[in-house]
Motif scaffolding. Structure first.
Motif, PDB file in Angstrom:
ATOM      1  N   MET A  59       0.835  -1.189   0.000  1.00  0.00           N
ATOM      2  CA  MET A  59       0.000   0.000   0.000  1.00  0.00           C
ATOM      3  C   MET A  59       0.874   1.246   0.000  1.00  0.00           C
ATOM      4  SD  MET A  59      -2.864   1.354   2.772  1.00  0.00           S
ATOM      5  CE  MET A  59      -3.082  -0.307   3.332  1.00  0.00           C
ATOM      6  N   GLY A  60       0.431   2.273  -0.732  1.00  0.00           N
ATOM      7  CA  GLY A  60       1.170   3.530  -0.755  1.00  0.00           C
ATOM      8  C   GLY A  60       1.055   4.223  -2.087  1.00  0.00           C
ATOM      9  N   ALA A  61       1.878   5.257  -2.269  1.00  0.00           N
ATOM     10  CA  ALA A  61       1.846   6.073  -3.484  1.00  0.00           C
ATOM     11  C   ALA A  61       2.857   5.539  -4.497  1.00  0.00           C
ATOM     12  CB  ALA A  61       2.148   7.525  -3.156  1.00  0.00           C
ATOM     13  N   TYR A  62       2.399   5.362  -5.740  1.00  0.00           N
ATOM     14  CA  TYR A  62       3.248   4.931  -6.846  1.00  0.00           C
ATOM     15  C   TYR A  62       3.391   6.094  -7.829  1.00  0.00           C
ATOM     16  CZ  TYR A  62       2.854   0.132  -5.164  1.00  0.00           C
ATOM     17  OH  TYR A  62       2.936  -1.013  -4.397  1.00  0.00           O
ATOM     18  N   LEU A  63       4.599   6.302  -8.331  1.00  0.00           N
ATOM     19  CA  LEU A  63       4.881   7.387  -9.268  1.00  0.00           C
ATOM     20  C   LEU A  63       5.178   6.818 -10.639  1.00  0.00           C
ATOM     21  CD1 LEU A  63       7.284   9.581  -7.091  1.00  0.00           C
ATOM     22  CD2 LEU A  63       4.819   9.869  -7.393  1.00  0.00           C
ATOM     23  N   CYS A  64       4.446   7.263 -11.660  1.00  0.00           N
ATOM     24  CA  CYS A  64       4.819   6.942 -13.043  1.00  0.00           C
ATOM     25  C   CYS A  64       5.520   8.174 -13.600  1.00  0.00           C
ATOM     26  CB  CYS A  64       3.613   6.519 -13.881  1.00  0.00           C
ATOM     27  SG  CYS A  64       2.634   7.821 -14.606  1.00  0.00           S
ATOM     28  N   ILE A  65       6.758   7.996 -14.050  1.00  0.00           N
ATOM     29  CA  ILE A  65       7.609   9.106 -14.495  1.00  0.00           C
ATOM     30  C   ILE A  65       7.854   8.939 -15.993  1.00  0.00           C
ATOM     31  CG2 ILE A  65       9.819  10.271 -14.164  1.00  0.00           C
ATOM     32  CD1 ILE A  65       9.918   8.845 -11.388  1.00  0.00           C
ATOM     33  N   ALA A  66       7.522   9.989 -16.761  1.00  0.00           N
ATOM     34  CA  ALA A  66       7.697   9.972 -18.217  1.00  0.00           C
ATOM     35  C   ALA A  66       8.842  10.901 -18.593  1.00  0.00           C
ATOM     36  CB  ALA A  66       6.411  10.397 -18.910  1.00  0.00           C
ATOM     37  N   ALA A  67       9.796  10.383 -19.391  1.00  0.00           N
ATOM     38  CA  ALA A  67      10.955  11.180 -19.816  1.00  0.00           C
ATOM     39  C   ALA A  67      11.361  10.766 -21.226  1.00  0.00           C
ATOM     40  CB  ALA A  67      12.120  10.995 -18.849  1.00  0.00           C
TER      41      ALA A  67
END
Length: 403
Positions: free
Chosen positions: A208-216
Motif C-alpha cells: 500500500m502507498g503512493a506509486y509514481l509513473c515518471i515519463a521522460a
C-alpha cells in the motif's frame, strides 16, 4: 559611376540596375556565388523559435531563396516572404548573410529546409529541422487512485505523449521495493519497473502507498503522476504485554498495536464492556506507525484497587473488527526486612515518584502465573511460594527416620 548615381536615385528600378551591373562584373571577373558555411541542422523544442543561417559570398545580382524541400514550397525570395505564414520572417545583414526565422515552431514545421541561389546550374544547401516535444501525461488514459482487497490484483496504467516517444518508469514514493510476481524467477523485488503497465498480484498491505509513473524522453522537463494504491483488510490487534503489574498510587501505560485499512475506529473498554473516555483518570492517544498501522496507548493515573482487572483495546472498520486483552494486577514493592521502617518508607516514596511499573508478555501457550519469569513483573506462582517449606518438611522427616 552611373551605377552609383542610380543607386543614390533610389527606387526598385535603380536597385535592379545595380544588381545587374554587379552580376555582370562578377561574371567578368570569373567569380560565382559560393556558400561560406554549411547550413546546420536544428533541433528545437515545440513552441520555441528556430533559425537557419545561410552565408553566400560573391552573390552579385543573384537571389537567395528559402524552400521547404520535402513539400517543395517556396518560403521566401531574398528578403520577401512568399508563403502565407505569419510565423516566418527573413533578415539580411546587407552583405552576405540571410537568416530564416520560424517563430513558435510546431510539429508540422519539422522537415528539410533549403537555402538556394538561382545560378545555372542552381546552387543549394539543406538542413533538417527536428521539433521535439516534452513528455506529457495522458490523464484520461492513466490510472487514478484505486482500492483493492488484500490478496487481490491491481493494474497500474500510465500513458504519455511527446517526441521522441517517452519512456515510462515506475517507482514507489517512499523508496520501497516494487514486488513482481509470476515471472520466470517467481517473486522478485526491484526499485523500479519500466513500461506503461504494471500488474501487481497477490497484493499485501506492505504494498500500500503512493506509486509514481515518471515519463521522460530527454526533452526537459520530465513529468510524473502520483497514483495511490489502497489495500483493504480487516483490523489486526497485537498486544505486546498482556499482563501488567504496577504498585497502587502509580501511573501505568497500556499499549496495543493495530493494523487496519480503511482507517479504523479505535477505543478502550473495561472487561465488563464499559467504554473508557479521556478524563483526569484516563488519557488515550494514538501514534501513526505507517499508512495502515497505529499504536494505541492508555495511561491510567494513580492506580487504585478499583482499577485492577481486565482492559480491552478494540478496533473496527468497514470490513471487520478485532480486540486485544490486557490484565492489570497490583504489584508490591520489594524491600528488605532487616532495614529500618524509615528506610522502607523512603524506598516506597521514591518508587511512587518514579511511577514505575512492571510489564510482562505471555509466551504463546504459556500460563499466566509464569509471566513474572518470562517478562518480569508477574506474581510468583503458588507452587513457587511452597517450595521452601516443603523442602524443610522433607529434611525433618529424613532426620527423624534416621534417628
Amino acid at each position: 559611376m552611373a551605377a552609383g548615381a542610380c543607386a543614390r536615385g533610389g527606387g526598385p528600378l535603380a536597385r535592379l540596375l545595380v544588381l545587374a551591373v554587379l552580376q555582370v562584373n562578377f561574371i567578368a571577373l570569373g567569380l560565382e556565388p559560393d556558400f561560406l558555411y554549411p547550413l546546420e541542422n536544428v533541433t528545437i523544442a515545440q513552441g520555441r523559435d528556430a533559425t537557419f543561417t545561410c552565408v553566400v559570398n560573391n552573390l552579385g545580382g543573384y537571389r537567395v531563396a528559402w524552400i521547404k524541400a520535402d513539400t517543395k514550397a517556396i518560403l521566401a525570395i531574398h528578403e520577401h516572404v512568399i508563403t502565407n505564414n505569419a510565423r516566418l520572417s527573413v533578415t539580411h545583414n546587407d552583405y552576405n548573410t540571410w537568416t530564416l526565422i520560424i517563430r513558435g515552431v510546431k510539429r508540422e514545421d519539422r522537415g528539410q529546409y533549403m537555402c538556394q541561389v538561382n545560378t545555372d546550374p542552381m546552387k543549394m544547401q539543406t538542413a533538417f529541422l527536428e521539433v521535439v516535444i516534452p513528455p506529457d501525461i495522458i490523464y484520461e488514459e492513466t490510472s487514478g487512485d484505486m482500492m483493492v482487497p488484500e490478496g487481490g490484483s491491481a493494474k497500474l496504467v500510465c500513458k504519455a505523449r511527446g517526441y521522441p516517444p517517452p519512456k515510462i518508469v515506475w517507482r514507489r514514493e517512499d523508496g520501497g521495493d516494487l514486488i513482481s510476481r509470476g515471472g520466470p524467477q517467481g517473486k522478485t523485488k526491484v526499485m523500479s519497473l519500466e513500461g506503461e503497465i504494471v500488474n501487481l498480484t497477490k497484493v499485501t498491505r506492505s504494498e500500500m502507498g503512493a506509486y509514481l509513473c515518471i515519463a521522460a524522453n530527454g526533452v526537459p522537463p520530465s513529468v510524473s503522476k502520483r497514483i495511490m494504491l489502497h489495500v483493504h483488510f480487516h483490523p489486526l490487534v497485537q498486544v505486546p504485554n498482556q499482563l501488567v503489574g504496577a504498585p497502587t498510587g502509580t501511573d501505568v501505560t497500556l499499549q496495543c498495536h493495530v493494523e487496519a485499512s480503511p482507517k479504523a475506529i479505535n477505543y478502550w473498554t473495561r472487561e465488563n464492556g464499559e467504554m473508557i473516555i479521556s478524563n483526569d483518570k484516563y488519557h488515550m492517544s494514538e501514534i501513526n506507525s505507517s499508512a495502515y498501522s497505529v499504536q494505541m496507548r492508555l495511561v491510567i493515573r494513580n492506580i487504585q484497587g478499583t482499577d485492577l482487572g481486565g482492559y480491552k483495546c478494540i478496533s473496527k472498520n468497514s470490513i471487520g473488527d478485532a480486540e486485544g486483552n490486557i490484565r492489570m494486577y497490583e504489584m508490591e514493592l520489594p524491600y528488605s526486612k532487616n532495614r529500618p521502617d524509615d528506610d522502607r518508607d523512603s524506598d516506597l516514596e521514591e518508587t511512587n515518584d518514579v511511577r514505575s511499573s512492571l510489564q510482562g508478555s505471555l509466551r504463546e501457550g504459556g500460563r499466566a502465573e509464569d509471566a513474572g519469569f518470562l517478562g518480569g513483573g508477574g506474581p510468583p506462582s503458588a507452587a513457587a511460594t511452597r517450595t521452601t517449606p516443603y523442602a524443610i518438611f522433607l529434611i525433618s522427616a529424613l532426620v527423624y527416620a534416621m534417628g
